[in-house]
Design an enzyme around this catalytic site. Structure first.
Site, short mmCIF file in Angstrom:
data_model
loop_
_atom_site.label_atom_id
_atom_site.label_comp_id
_atom_site.label_asym_id
_atom_site.label_seq_id
_atom_site.Cartn_x
_atom_site.Cartn_y
_atom_site.Cartn_z
N CYS A 39 2.30 -18.00 -14.78
CA CYS A 39 1.37 -17.49 -13.77
C CYS A 39 2.14 -16.47 -12.93
O CYS A 39 3.04 -15.80 -13.43
CB CYS A 39 0.76 -18.62 -12.95
SG CYS A 39 1.94 -19.67 -12.06
N TRP A 40 1.79 -16.35 -11.66
CA TRP A 40 2.41 -15.30 -10.84
C TRP A 40 3.88 -15.58 -10.55
O TRP A 40 4.75 -14.75 -10.79
CB TRP A 40 1.64 -15.14 -9.54
CG TRP A 40 2.16 -14.05 -8.65
CD1 TRP A 40 2.89 -14.18 -7.51
CD2 TRP A 40 2.02 -12.63 -8.86
NE1 TRP A 40 3.21 -12.95 -6.98
CE2 TRP A 40 2.67 -11.98 -7.79
CE3 TRP A 40 1.39 -11.86 -9.84
CZ2 TRP A 40 2.72 -10.58 -7.68
CZ3 TRP A 40 1.44 -10.48 -9.73
CH2 TRP A 40 2.10 -9.87 -8.66
#
Length: 353
Positions: free
Chosen positions: A93-94
């Site tokens: 993810c981020w």
């Protein structure tokens, strides 16, 4: 690699790379080859973020957990039920936090062997930035130079078809490089995705062989060419295409033929020259557009705007421009371009022999 980022693992070790960020995040940039399986879509991510700020983190996490669970279940049913027990995905993810952690936990409970990318997308982005700062120095550049309309991109692409290594910056940037270089219906990529595709291209080159590239400025449309790459290009060996004015005019009238059917777009783009040309000159060019006097317009643009800019730029920026190899032509048809590409490739072969 910045000291606060974990190292990037060998991506080839994984069967699938799964980006669980929202579609908008994925569209801006992602690891090449990754598939997007968002655990929160764009609207859900915005809703959870609003709850977090305006209500409380606890309420945001409750609704977020429900959304994440539903989305992971849907991805399982639609995308992953056929995967064998030995399947090894990489999930990110981020920042490598809750979103990728949620999918990793579910997949491990099933019996798969997922890996969560430590640092998430930020680790990938740090890798791209660090590589683009050092990798260009590995290559010997042969730079296709020539005034506007010399078919440099087409020549470069033809050299690629002959088996040489080419870095086609304008194709990667979806732009022809000049103020009139916009491609209707083809928006430019984000700066980050441009840099990702640049790294992909550079990583595929053999440092023992030259890389052919077109002479470019620091900006291609709205995109910036990384500093280390532009500096390496400007240190390269220049191969000067010396095409006649008539040949360049004929090429441009064909290569930019979409402007003939989109005169409003052309007048809009010409207005961007208002800081470089007088109001009287721009008014005349707008009138030529209105009258459809295309050959006269192209000739004046070349003689009064593009050619003077080109001469100043090449003399100032390219080390190898002082003594370039020159390839003269009065034919920029498809056949003429093929002959030029062959001559340039043969010149390299003869030099290396």
């Amino acid at each position: 690699m910045t000291p606060d980022r974990p190292p990037l693992p060998d991506l080839a070790e994984f069967d699938t790379i799964i980006d669980v960020r929202s579609p908008a995040e994925f569209a801006e940039d992602h690891i090449p080859g990754a598939i997007n399986c968002p655990v929160l879509d764009d609207a859900q991510r915005a809703e959870v973020g609003t709850l977090y700020k305006q209500v409380s983190p606890f309420e945001a996490k409750k609704i977020g957990a429900a959304m994440v669970s539903e989305n992971i279940g849907r991805h399982l049913r639609t995308s992953f039920l056929d995967r064998p027990k030995t399947w090894k995905p990489l999930i990110y993810c981020w920042r490598g936090g809750e979103r990728s952690g949620a999918m990793t936990t579910v997949f491990r409970s099933i019996g798969w062997r997922p890996t969560k990318l430590e640092g998430g997308y930020k680790t990938w982005r740090s890798h791209v930035v660090s590589q683009l700062a050092t990798l260009p120095a590995s290559f010997r550049m042969r730079v296709i130079c020539g005034a506007t309309g010399s078919a440099k991109t087409r020549i470069l692409q033809e050299i690629g078809r002959l088996g040489e290594q080419v870095l086609d910056l304008e194709t990667l940037a979806s732009h022809k490089g000049s103020v009139l270089g916009i491609l209707p219906g083809q928006p430019q990529p984000s700066q980050k995705w441009f840099e990702t595709t640049l790294l992909q291209a550079l990583a595929g080159f053999d440092p023992a062989r030259p890389v052919y590239v077109e002479a470019e400025s620091r900006k291609i449309g709205n995109l910036h060419v990384p500093e280390a790459l532009i500096e390496r290009i400007r240190q390269g060996e220049c191969l000067q295409v010396d095409a006649s004015l008539d040949a360049r005019m004929a090429f441009l009238l064909n290569d930019y033929d979409y402007f003939l059917t989109l005169p409003d777009l052309l007048t809009e783009r010409l207005d961007a020259l208002r800081h470089l040309q007088s109001r009287e000159t721009l008014a005349r060019w707008q009138e030529l557009v209105h009258d459809g006097a295309w050959p006269t317009l192209v000739r004046e643009l070349l003689e009064q705007h593009y050619d003077p800019l080109y001469r100043r730029s090449q003399n100032q920026n390219f080390t190898g421009y002082q003594h370039p190899q020159v390839f003269a032509t009065d034919d920029l048809s498809a056949a003429g371009i093929a002959r030029l590409a062959g001559a340039i490739a043969h010149a390299r072969t003869a030099q290396m022999a």
